[in-house]
Scaffold this motif. Sequence first.
Motif, PDB file in Angstrom:
ATOM      1  N   GLY A  76      -4.017  17.182  10.978  1.00 55.92           N
ATOM      2  CA  GLY A  76      -2.835  16.322  11.029  1.00 55.92           C
ATOM      3  C   GLY A  76      -1.948  16.485   9.807  1.00 55.92           C
ATOM      4  O   GLY A  76      -1.105  15.640   9.518  1.00 55.92           O
ATOM      5  N   GLY A  77      -2.139  17.566   9.065  1.00 51.58           N
ATOM      6  CA  GLY A  77      -1.287  17.838   7.902  1.00 51.58           C
ATOM      7  C   GLY A  77      -2.074  18.273   6.675  1.00 51.58           C
ATOM      8  O   GLY A  77      -1.534  18.872   5.756  1.00 51.58           O
ATOM      9  N   GLY A  78      -3.344  17.967   6.656  1.00 47.80           N
ATOM     10  CA  GLY A  78      -4.179  18.348   5.509  1.00 47.80           C
ATOM     11  C   GLY A  78      -5.203  17.273   5.229  1.00 47.80           C
ATOM     12  O   GLY A  78      -5.505  16.443   6.101  1.00 47.80           O
ATOM     13  N   VAL A  79      -5.738  17.303   4.024  1.00 45.29           N
ATOM     14  CA  VAL A  79      -6.745  16.319   3.613  1.00 45.29           C
ATOM     15  C   VAL A  79      -6.014  15.041   3.181  1.00 45.29           C
ATOM     16  O   VAL A  79      -5.157  15.083   2.307  1.00 45.29           O
ATOM     17  CB  VAL A  79      -7.599  16.901   2.460  1.00 45.29           C
ATOM     18  N   GLN A  80      -6.364  13.932   3.818  1.00 42.48           N
ATOM     19  CA  GLN A  80      -5.630  12.675   3.603  1.00 42.48           C
ATOM     20  C   GLN A  80      -6.054  11.906   2.370  1.00 42.48           C
ATOM     21  O   GLN A  80      -7.245  11.749   2.111  1.00 42.48           O
ATOM     22  CB  GLN A  80      -5.881  11.712   4.776  1.00 42.48           C
TER      23      GLN A  80
ATOM     24  N   SER B  50     -17.949   9.130   6.449  1.00 44.72           N
ATOM     25  CA  SER B  50     -16.714   9.862   6.228  1.00 44.72           C
ATOM     26  C   SER B  50     -15.762   9.581   7.384  1.00 44.72           C
ATOM     27  O   SER B  50     -16.155   9.574   8.542  1.00 44.72           O
ATOM     28  CB  SER B  50     -16.997  11.357   6.192  1.00 44.72           C
ATOM     29  N   ALA B  51     -14.505   9.398   7.076  1.00 45.19           N
ATOM     30  CA  ALA B  51     -13.519   9.116   8.111  1.00 45.19           C
ATOM     31  C   ALA B  51     -13.265  10.363   8.952  1.00 45.19           C
ATOM     32  O   ALA B  51     -13.168  10.299  10.165  1.00 45.19           O
ATOM     33  CB  ALA B  51     -12.224   8.639   7.463  1.00 45.19           C
ATOM     34  N   THR B  52     -13.169  11.494   8.266  1.00 48.16           N
ATOM     35  CA  THR B  52     -12.881  12.753   8.946  1.00 48.16           C
ATOM     36  C   THR B  52     -14.000  13.734   8.664  1.00 48.16           C
ATOM     37  O   THR B  52     -14.392  13.915   7.513  1.00 48.16           O
ATOM     38  CB  THR B  52     -11.541  13.336   8.428  1.00 48.16           C
TER      39      THR B  52
ATOM     40  N   ARG C  17       0.843  -1.206   0.000  1.00 52.16           N
ATOM     41  CA  ARG C  17       0.000   0.000   0.000  1.00 52.16           C
ATOM     42  C   ARG C  17       0.874   1.251   0.000  1.00 52.16           C
ATOM     43  O   ARG C  17       1.824   1.362   0.757  1.00 52.16           O
ATOM     44  CB  ARG C  17      -0.893  -0.013   1.263  1.00 52.16           C
ATOM     45  N   GLU C  18       0.510   2.220  -0.851  1.00 55.15           N
ATOM     46  CA  GLU C  18       1.253   3.490  -0.904  1.00 55.15           C
ATOM     47  C   GLU C  18       1.044   4.275   0.378  1.00 55.15           C
ATOM     48  O   GLU C  18       0.060   4.096   1.065  1.00 55.15           O
ATOM     49  CB  GLU C  18       0.730   4.353  -2.064  1.00 55.15           C
ATOM     50  N   LYS C  19       1.971   5.159   0.668  1.00 53.44           N
ATOM     51  CA  LYS C  19       1.814   5.911   1.909  1.00 53.44           C
ATOM     52  C   LYS C  19       0.837   7.086   1.737  1.00 53.44           C
ATOM     53  O   LYS C  19       0.645   7.589   0.631  1.00 53.44           O
ATOM     54  CB  LYS C  19       3.169   6.366   2.432  1.00 53.44           C
ATOM     55  N   VAL C  20       0.233   7.431   2.877  1.00 54.38           N
ATOM     56  CA  VAL C  20      -0.767   8.500   2.872  1.00 54.38           C
ATOM     57  C   VAL C  20      -0.105   9.846   2.609  1.00 54.38           C
ATOM     58  O   VAL C  20       0.950  10.146   3.152  1.00 54.38           O
ATOM     59  CB  VAL C  20      -1.500   8.519   4.233  1.00 54.38           C
ATOM     60  N   ILE C  21      -0.742  10.646   1.759  1.00 61.29           N
ATOM     61  CA  ILE C  21      -0.272  12.008   1.487  1.00 61.29           C
ATOM     62  C   ILE C  21      -1.286  12.974   2.083  1.00 61.29           C
ATOM     63  O   ILE C  21      -2.500  12.715   2.059  1.00 61.29           O
ATOM     64  CB  ILE C  21      -0.145  12.234  -0.045  1.00 61.29           C
ATOM     65  N   PHE C  22      -0.787  14.083   2.657  1.00 68.81           N
ATOM     66  CA  PHE C  22      -1.658  15.110   3.216  1.00 68.81           C
ATOM     67  C   PHE C  22      -1.657  16.310   2.276  1.00 68.81           C
ATOM     68  O   PHE C  22      -0.607  16.890   2.020  1.00 68.81           O
ATOM     69  CB  PHE C  22      -1.178  15.527   4.610  1.00 68.81           C
ATOM     70  N   ILE C  23      -2.823  16.658   1.772  1.00 61.33           N
ATOM     71  CA  ILE C  23      -2.949  17.784   0.837  1.00 61.33           C
ATOM     72  C   ILE C  23      -3.351  19.032   1.613  1.00 61.33           C
ATOM     73  O   ILE C  23      -4.344  19.032   2.348  1.00 61.33           O
ATOM     74  CB  ILE C  23      -3.998  17.458  -0.251  1.00 61.33           C
ATOM     75  N   SER C  24      -2.577  20.093   1.427  1.00 60.98           N
ATOM     76  CA  SER C  24      -2.822  21.329   2.184  1.00 60.98           C
ATOM     77  C   SER C  24      -4.149  21.988   1.815  1.00 60.98           C
ATOM     78  O   SER C  24      -4.542  22.031   0.649  1.00 60.98           O
ATOM     79  CB  SER C  24      -1.680  22.321   1.940  1.00 60.98           C
ATOM     80  N   THR C  25      -4.795  22.555   2.828  1.00 63.85           N
ATOM     81  CA  THR C  25      -6.045  23.287   2.628  1.00 63.85           C
ATOM     82  C   THR C  25      -5.780  24.746   2.255  1.00 63.85           C
ATOM     83  O   THR C  25      -6.707  25.490   1.962  1.00 63.85           O
ATOM     84  CB  THR C  25      -6.865  23.314   3.935  1.00 63.85           C
ATOM     85  N   GLY C  26      -4.513  25.161   2.354  1.00 67.29           N
ATOM     86  CA  GLY C  26      -4.161  26.563   2.133  1.00 67.29           C
ATOM     87  C   GLY C  26      -3.979  27.309   3.446  1.00 67.29           C
ATOM     88  O   GLY C  26      -3.385  28.383   3.484  1.00 67.29           O
ATOM     89  N   SER C  27      -4.507  26.749   4.536  1.00 66.35           N
ATOM     90  CA  SER C  27      -4.376  27.342   5.869  1.00 66.35           C
ATOM     91  C   SER C  27      -3.532  26.418   6.739  1.00 66.35           C
ATOM     92  O   SER C  27      -3.879  25.238   6.930  1.00 66.35           O
ATOM     93  CB  SER C  27      -5.764  27.520   6.494  1.00 66.35           C
TER      94      SER C  27
ATOM     95  N   THR D  52     -12.922  12.870   3.526  1.00 65.80           N
ATOM     96  CA  THR D  52     -13.035  14.015   4.430  1.00 65.80           C
ATOM     97  C   THR D  52     -14.302  14.778   4.055  1.00 65.80           C
ATOM     98  O   THR D  52     -14.523  15.069   2.885  1.00 65.80           O
ATOM     99  CB  THR D  52     -11.814  14.954   4.290  1.00 65.80           C
ATOM    100  N   GLU D  53     -15.124  15.070   5.060  1.00 68.51           N
ATOM    101  CA  GLU D  53     -16.359  15.829   4.822  1.00 68.51           C
ATOM    102  C   GLU D  53     -16.297  17.142   5.593  1.00 68.51           C
ATOM    103  O   GLU D  53     -16.003  17.142   6.783  1.00 68.51           O
ATOM    104  CB  GLU D  53     -17.568  15.017   5.303  1.00 68.51           C
ATOM    105  N   VAL D  54     -16.533  18.255   4.902  1.00 68.32           N
ATOM    106  CA  VAL D  54     -16.719  19.518   5.623  1.00 68.32           C
ATOM    107  C   VAL D  54     -18.195  19.874   5.550  1.00 68.32           C
ATOM    108  O   VAL D  54     -18.826  19.760   4.512  1.00 68.32           O
ATOM    109  CB  VAL D  54     -15.862  20.685   5.070  1.00 68.32           C
ATOM    110  N   TYR D  55     -18.766  20.245   6.687  1.00 72.56           N
ATOM    111  CA  TYR D  55     -20.182  20.608   6.696  1.00 72.56           C
ATOM    112  C   TYR D  55     -20.358  21.893   7.483  1.00 72.56           C
ATOM    113  O   TYR D  55     -19.610  22.198   8.407  1.00 72.56           O
ATOM    114  CB  TYR D  55     -21.041  19.463   7.243  1.00 72.56           C
ATOM    115  N   GLY D  56     -21.338  22.666   7.057  1.00 70.28           N
ATOM    116  CA  GLY D  56     -21.588  23.939   7.721  1.00 70.28           C
ATOM    117  C   GLY D  56     -22.568  24.757   6.912  1.00 70.28           C
ATOM    118  O   GLY D  56     -23.017  24.353   5.838  1.00 70.28           O
ATOM    119  N   GLU D  57     -22.863  25.909   7.466  1.00 69.22           N
ATOM    120  CA  GLU D  57     -23.828  26.813   6.852  1.00 69.22           C
ATOM    121  C   GLU D  57     -23.337  27.367   5.513  1.00 69.22           C
ATOM    122  O   GLU D  57     -22.145  27.342   5.229  1.00 69.22           O
ATOM    123  CB  GLU D  57     -23.993  28.039   7.767  1.00 69.22           C
ATOM    124  N   PHE D  58     -24.274  27.954   4.808  1.00 64.33           N
ATOM    125  CA  PHE D  58     -24.020  28.745   3.621  1.00 64.33           C
ATOM    126  C   PHE D  58     -22.928  29.785   3.910  1.00 64.33           C
ATOM    127  O   PHE D  58     -22.937  30.405   4.973  1.00 64.33           O
ATOM    128  CB  PHE D  58     -25.348  29.438   3.258  1.00 64.33           C
TER     129      PHE D  58
END
Length: 237
Positions: free
Chosen positions: A19-23, A197-199, A1-11, A28-34
């Motif tokens: 833990g480093g970004g989006v795995q 969703s895991a995260t 299995r390849e290793k996990v990469i963390f993709i930056s959110t920009g922040s 990964t699920e982001v939820y929230g208001e408009f």
Amino acid sequence: REKVIFISTGSASLDALLGGGVQTGSITEVYGEFRTGKTQLSHTLCVTSQLPVDMGGGEGKVAFIDTEGTFRPDRVKSIAERFGVDPQAALENVVVARAHNSEHQMELITALAAKFAEEQGAYRLLIVDSILALFRIDYAGRGELSDRQQKLNQMLSRLTRISEEFQCAIFLTNQVQSSPDASAMFAGGDKKPAHASATRVYLRKGRGEERVAKLADSPDMPEGEATYKITVGGIMD
Ligand code: ADP
Ligand code: MG
């Protein structure tokens, strides 16, 4: 299995929360208001996914399923400029598909999986912005919640498999009312489907232009909060 990469959110602060970004390899699920920045975050990830790994990237292409007609090529271009990436090249590495109903959304996911298989290793990220909008239209009746949940579970299960098979990150947005517990994703009550969703990250408005992210669910990171801003160059601290 390849290793996990963390993709930056920009922040940096949001990355640290995750833990480093989006795995890669999970959902990964982001939820929230408009207007909490779900779509802007999606656009930022379109660019950061393409960056070299040592710059917080995934060195890969992106597939973007747009269910609300809110994808904007110009946003990708200005975010690319911030990161010193050629805007046109950045845009060409994002495959955008507009979904018209929930069934079509599933067909697009299947078609994209075939594309990922054709171009092995080329894609690092699959975005669905937003995951539930079309389900809410297609299954509007009170008696249709269990059908909706069943179809949604099938979709999440398919997405989980794609994330594992192609070692790519799956990024889902989900618009909900103003409570972190107003869980729209799992409308069937408090029981989570097998492939949740895991995260999960809850986004809310802070003071002025500030936005706040709260880690609601993670397999390997503690609960916590981070603040970020939405700018012309995408999501930032
Ligand atoms: P959501 O998808 O959560 O509804 P969006 O990601 O569309 O929210 O974010 C909307 C916010 O992003 C608005 O507050 C808007 O002012 C801000 N925004 C959009 N484009 C830009 C830009 N080019 N520069 C700065 N802020 C922007
Ligand atoms: Mg949006």
